[in-house]
Design a protein around this motif. Sequence first.
Motif, PDB file in Angstrom:
ATOM      1  N   LYS A 298      29.003  70.219  55.100  1.00  0.00           N
ATOM      2  CA  LYS A 298      28.810  69.903  56.519  1.00  0.00           C
ATOM      3  C   LYS A 298      27.563  69.048  56.720  1.00  0.00           C
ATOM      4  O   LYS A 298      27.570  68.067  57.464  1.00  0.00           O
ATOM      5  CB  LYS A 298      28.660  71.195  57.344  1.00  0.00           C
ATOM      6  CG  LYS A 298      29.948  71.636  57.981  1.00  0.00           C
ATOM      7  CD  LYS A 298      29.692  72.754  58.961  1.00  0.00           C
ATOM      8  CE  LYS A 298      31.010  73.432  59.309  1.00  0.00           C
ATOM      9  NZ  LYS A 298      30.839  74.772  59.840  1.00  0.00           N
ATOM     10  N   VAL A 299      26.485  69.463  56.094  1.00  0.00           N
ATOM     11  CA  VAL A 299      25.226  68.729  56.233  1.00  0.00           C
ATOM     12  C   VAL A 299      25.401  67.293  55.746  1.00  0.00           C
ATOM     13  O   VAL A 299      24.973  66.337  56.402  1.00  0.00           O
ATOM     14  CB  VAL A 299      24.082  69.429  55.458  1.00  0.00           C
ATOM     15  CG1 VAL A 299      22.863  68.523  55.353  1.00  0.00           C
ATOM     16  CG2 VAL A 299      23.719  70.739  56.132  1.00  0.00           C
ATOM     17  N   LEU A 300      26.089  67.171  54.607  1.00  0.00           N
ATOM     18  CA  LEU A 300      26.265  65.828  54.052  1.00  0.00           C
ATOM     19  C   LEU A 300      27.119  64.947  54.963  1.00  0.00           C
ATOM     20  O   LEU A 300      26.890  63.752  55.085  1.00  0.00           O
ATOM     21  CB  LEU A 300      26.888  65.907  52.660  1.00  0.00           C
ATOM     22  CG  LEU A 300      25.883  66.331  51.587  1.00  0.00           C
ATOM     23  CD1 LEU A 300      26.574  66.522  50.246  1.00  0.00           C
ATOM     24  CD2 LEU A 300      24.758  65.305  51.469  1.00  0.00           C
ATOM     25  N   ARG A 301      28.105  65.613  55.593  1.00  0.00           N
ATOM     26  CA  ARG A 301      28.967  64.841  56.483  1.00  0.00           C
ATOM     27  C   ARG A 301      28.137  64.323  57.677  1.00  0.00           C
ATOM     28  O   ARG A 301      28.239  63.160  58.062  1.00  0.00           O
ATOM     29  CB  ARG A 301      30.143  65.693  56.968  1.00  0.00           C
ATOM     30  CG  ARG A 301      31.261  64.817  57.509  1.00  0.00           C
ATOM     31  CD  ARG A 301      32.585  65.533  57.550  1.00  0.00           C
ATOM     32  NE  ARG A 301      32.496  66.787  58.271  1.00  0.00           N
ATOM     33  CZ  ARG A 301      32.984  67.945  57.835  1.00  0.00           C
ATOM     34  NH1 ARG A 301      33.599  68.005  56.672  1.00  0.00           N
ATOM     35  NH2 ARG A 301      32.875  69.042  58.558  1.00  0.00           N
ATOM     36  N   THR A 302      27.304  65.201  58.241  1.00  0.00           N
ATOM     37  CA  THR A 302      26.458  64.795  59.368  1.00  0.00           C
ATOM     38  C   THR A 302      25.518  63.665  58.947  1.00  0.00           C
ATOM     39  O   THR A 302      25.336  62.675  59.661  1.00  0.00           O
ATOM     40  CB  THR A 302      25.597  65.980  59.858  1.00  0.00           C
ATOM     41  OG1 THR A 302      26.458  67.099  60.007  1.00  0.00           O
ATOM     42  CG2 THR A 302      24.921  65.676  61.159  1.00  0.00           C
ATOM     43  N   TRP A 303      24.967  63.837  57.788  1.00  0.00           N
ATOM     44  CA  TRP A 303      24.061  62.833  57.209  1.00  0.00           C
ATOM     45  C   TRP A 303      24.750  61.477  57.132  1.00  0.00           C
ATOM     46  O   TRP A 303      24.217  60.459  57.546  1.00  0.00           O
ATOM     47  CB  TRP A 303      23.650  63.333  55.821  1.00  0.00           C
ATOM     48  CG  TRP A 303      22.823  62.408  54.999  1.00  0.00           C
ATOM     49  CD1 TRP A 303      23.271  61.424  54.175  1.00  0.00           C
ATOM     50  CD2 TRP A 303      21.392  62.399  54.893  1.00  0.00           C
ATOM     51  NE1 TRP A 303      22.224  60.796  53.561  1.00  0.00           N
ATOM     52  CE2 TRP A 303      21.053  61.388  53.982  1.00  0.00           C
ATOM     53  CE3 TRP A 303      20.379  63.171  55.463  1.00  0.00           C
ATOM     54  CZ2 TRP A 303      19.744  61.096  53.627  1.00  0.00           C
ATOM     55  CZ3 TRP A 303      19.071  62.887  55.115  1.00  0.00           C
ATOM     56  CH2 TRP A 303      18.762  61.862  54.217  1.00  0.00           C
ATOM     57  N   GLU A 304      25.969  61.504  56.629  1.00  0.00           N
ATOM     58  CA  GLU A 304      26.721  60.275  56.468  1.00  0.00           C
ATOM     59  C   GLU A 304      27.035  59.647  57.830  1.00  0.00           C
ATOM     60  O   GLU A 304      26.958  58.429  58.011  1.00  0.00           O
ATOM     61  CB  GLU A 304      28.011  60.569  55.685  1.00  0.00           C
ATOM     62  CG  GLU A 304      28.805  59.340  55.265  1.00  0.00           C
ATOM     63  CD  GLU A 304      27.948  58.232  54.649  1.00  0.00           C
ATOM     64  OE1 GLU A 304      26.987  58.563  53.924  1.00  0.00           O
ATOM     65  OE2 GLU A 304      28.223  57.045  54.914  1.00  0.00           O
ATOM     66  N   GLU A 305      27.365  60.516  58.788  1.00  0.00           N
ATOM     67  CA  GLU A 305      27.649  60.008  60.134  1.00  0.00           C
ATOM     68  C   GLU A 305      26.418  59.322  60.716  1.00  0.00           C
ATOM     69  O   GLU A 305      26.508  58.240  61.297  1.00  0.00           O
ATOM     70  CB  GLU A 305      28.076  61.148  61.058  1.00  0.00           C
ATOM     71  CG  GLU A 305      29.558  61.450  60.978  1.00  0.00           C
ATOM     72  CD  GLU A 305      29.909  62.789  61.626  1.00  0.00           C
ATOM     73  OE1 GLU A 305      31.005  63.299  61.328  1.00  0.00           O
ATOM     74  OE2 GLU A 305      29.077  63.328  62.401  1.00  0.00           O
ATOM     75  N   GLU A 306      25.288  59.977  60.569  1.00  0.00           N
ATOM     76  CA  GLU A 306      24.033  59.402  61.056  1.00  0.00           C
ATOM     77  C   GLU A 306      23.792  58.033  60.439  1.00  0.00           C
ATOM     78  O   GLU A 306      23.403  57.088  61.118  1.00  0.00           O
ATOM     79  CB  GLU A 306      22.843  60.313  60.689  1.00  0.00           C
ATOM     80  CG  GLU A 306      22.686  61.516  61.593  1.00  0.00           C
ATOM     81  CD  GLU A 306      22.334  61.123  63.019  1.00  0.00           C
ATOM     82  OE1 GLU A 306      21.449  60.263  63.194  1.00  0.00           O
ATOM     83  OE2 GLU A 306      22.956  61.665  63.958  1.00  0.00           O
TER      84      GLU A 306
END
Length: 353
Positions: A298-306
């Motif tokens: 989840k964190v990585l997905r948010t990171w990627e979105e950012e």
Amino acid sequence: MIENWLERKEVCICCGSGGVGKTTASAAIALGMAARGKKVVVLTIDPAKRLANSLGLAELGNEERLVEADVEGELWAMMLDPKRTFDDIVEWHAPDERTRDAVLSNRIYQELSNAVAGSQEYMAMEKLYELHQEGRYDLLVLDTPPTRNALDFIDAPKKLAAFIDSRALQFFTAPGALSLKLVGRGGGLVFSGLKRATGIDLLDDLSTFFSSFAGMTEGFRERAGHVNELLADSRTAFVLVTSPRSDAIEEAGWFHHRLMDAGLPFAGAVANRVRPAPPRGDAGAEVEELLDGPLARKVLRTWEEERQLAKRDRANLATLRRRLGRKPIIEIPYIDDDVHDIDGLRKMDEYLF
Ligand SMILES: Nc1ncnc2c1ncn2[C@@H]1O[C@H](COP(=O)(O)OP(=O)(O)OP(=O)(O)O)[C@@H](O)[C@H]1O
Ligand SMILES: [Mg+2]
């Protein structure tokens, strides 16, 4: 940065589409210039309650107030109340008290100044002009209203002048006001019906209105001309506030085009709430080491979105830069906890100045 744009300027107008940060930027620019020793007044329109409170503007009023801020110069602020300013103009131009009262108490005028002439834009310009004339400040910073058509305010003085010159108005203000008699005959039934039903003598109101207004049109026109001159003066700087989102950038480009077209002194753009690019490198390993599988994903997905959003901001700003040619752009990042007080405004200072 922005102090260079404002060198030898006496008026700074912050414009741009809705919700991009015009009010916040105006306040931050004014505070920053005051901090650098200038006597500044910011004319703001309908700011968020918290910002108004923090500037000591709990209520509307067409008077400037000194803001309690620890600055070398002085910061004054005023929240524009469009209706009052319109009344002020009538006051200014009316040849005598009777005319003034006749206009102010007139039902038609009240409707006009509330609705039609809720041309907030023009009123803001009027106030700006008035303060500039008085010459009590080194710099006036004007916030502009969230208009549907973001450029209404540029055309406002012209529109008012056009209205004054319009056949419709001349028709009603012509000597003898034959037109009113005509209306009286044709609409007599309607008007007298209305009078019976409501007690309002509309025809009488109309006739008083137009005959009192007639003597004032020249003054209005002249003022509209002066306001136009001030907007185009080299002592004025237009600062275009925008967000880095593509729709706002699109509008900013168009806005810039219109300013240039109208021959107005454009200084530069402020790109507000730009998302900072996350640090480069592969965060994956580190995150997976620190967090459980699902959470790490989840964190990585948010990171990627950012990262994607930041990338998109950069691309949009590049588009804007191409449109503006040599004109400068100042970037302000997203500031955590929205900006609603003097401390928040000071955080913007670092980027603006
Ligand atoms: N750089 C920033 N970082 C975080 N929040 C910001 C920033 N700039 C502005 N804001 C917040 O965004 C909101 C909208 O800003 P503001 O009211 O200045 O926009 P505006 O262009 O004046 O809007 P309107 O067109 O409705 O008048 C406010 O809540 C403000 O605190
Ligand atoms: Mg605003």
